[in-house]
Design a protein around this motif. Structure first.
Motif, PDB file in Angstrom:
ATOM      1  N   UNK A  18      77.424  12.628  61.098  1.00 40.02           N
ATOM      2  CA  UNK A  18      76.655  11.440  60.722  1.00 40.02           C
ATOM      3  C   UNK A  18      77.283  10.787  59.488  1.00 40.02           C
ATOM      4  N   UNK A  19      77.676  11.614  58.489  1.00 38.09           N
ATOM      5  CA  UNK A  19      78.330  11.069  57.289  1.00 38.09           C
ATOM      6  C   UNK A  19      79.596  10.316  57.659  1.00 38.09           C
ATOM      7  N   UNK A  20      80.377  10.872  58.561  1.00 38.39           N
ATOM      8  CA  UNK A  20      81.621  10.194  58.983  1.00 38.39           C
ATOM      9  C   UNK A  20      81.306   8.874  59.685  1.00 38.39           C
ATOM     10  N   UNK A  21      80.348   8.911  60.588  1.00 35.95           N
ATOM     11  CA  UNK A  21      79.994   7.702  61.358  1.00 35.95           C
ATOM     12  C   UNK A  21      79.498   6.587  60.448  1.00 35.95           C
ATOM     13  N   UNK A  22      78.726   6.949  59.403  1.00 37.08           N
ATOM     14  CA  UNK A  22      78.187   5.954  58.478  1.00 37.08           C
ATOM     15  C   UNK A  22      79.151   5.633  57.335  1.00 37.08           C
ATOM     16  N   UNK A  23      80.259   6.385  57.239  1.00 38.41           N
ATOM     17  CA  UNK A  23      81.211   6.147  56.159  1.00 38.41           C
ATOM     18  C   UNK A  23      80.668   6.567  54.798  1.00 38.41           C
ATOM     19  N   UNK A  24      79.842   7.599  54.772  1.00 32.80           N
ATOM     20  CA  UNK A  24      79.215   8.036  53.525  1.00 32.80           C
ATOM     21  C   UNK A  24      80.149   8.912  52.708  1.00 32.80           C
ATOM     22  N   UNK A  25      80.137   8.685  51.424  1.00 37.39           N
ATOM     23  CA  UNK A  25      80.899   9.462  50.453  1.00 37.39           C
ATOM     24  C   UNK A  25      79.910   9.936  49.392  1.00 37.39           C
ATOM     25  N   UNK A  26      80.294  10.917  48.570  1.00 41.71           N
ATOM     26  CA  UNK A  26      79.403  11.294  47.468  1.00 41.71           C
ATOM     27  C   UNK A  26      79.040  10.068  46.629  1.00 41.71           C
ATOM     28  N   UNK A  27      77.778   9.884  46.356  1.00 45.27           N
ATOM     29  CA  UNK A  27      77.317   8.725  45.594  1.00 45.27           C
ATOM     30  C   UNK A  27      76.880   7.556  46.458  1.00 45.27           C
ATOM     31  N   UNK A  28      77.124   7.631  47.780  1.00 44.57           N
ATOM     32  CA  UNK A  28      76.678   6.550  48.677  1.00 44.57           C
ATOM     33  C   UNK A  28      75.159   6.452  48.630  1.00 44.57           C
ATOM     34  N   UNK A  29      74.663   5.245  48.838  1.00 40.68           N
ATOM     35  CA  UNK A  29      73.214   5.026  48.842  1.00 40.68           C
ATOM     36  C   UNK A  29      72.766   4.678  50.257  1.00 40.68           C
ATOM     37  N   UNK A  30      71.554   5.127  50.586  1.00 36.50           N
ATOM     38  CA  UNK A  30      70.952   4.848  51.888  1.00 36.50           C
ATOM     39  C   UNK A  30      69.666   4.065  51.687  1.00 36.50           C
ATOM     40  N   UNK A  31      69.349   3.226  52.649  1.00 40.14           N
ATOM     41  CA  UNK A  31      68.053   2.556  52.651  1.00 40.14           C
ATOM     42  C   UNK A  31      67.281   3.033  53.878  1.00 40.14           C
TER      43      UNK A  31
END
Length: 81
Positions: A18-31
């Motif tokens: 899921x992190x890869x698909x959303x392009x999430x890195x440490x410090x990323x924010x989600x809504x």
């Protein structure tokens, strides 16, 4: 389908796929946006220009406007090949 468990502190480890698909890195924010059916959609917030601060080291010495113009001209010539 990926799943995750909520800890007693309300924290969740997001599965790597899921992190890869959303392009999430440490410090990323989600809504979390509520949907009409009572659920939620999770969206990765886009980056802002402020997120880039510190991404590139400052030059050891200042660059003159003349040097910048020269570099821009050289790049423009190179892109017209």
């Amino acid at each position: 389908m990926s799943s995750a468990k909520v800890t007693s502190k309300g924290q969740v480890t997001i599965p790597v796929d899921v992190r890869r698909k959303l392009g999430l890195q440490p410090g990323s924010r989600l809504t979390f946006e509520p949907t009409d059916d009572g659920g939620y959609e999770i969206h990765a917030e886009g980056s802002t220009i402020r997120d880039l601060k510190g991404a590139v080291e400052a030059p050891a010495s200042p660059v003159s406007l003349e040097d910048m113009d020269t570099a821009i001209a050289a790049g423009a010539r190179g892109s017209m090949r």
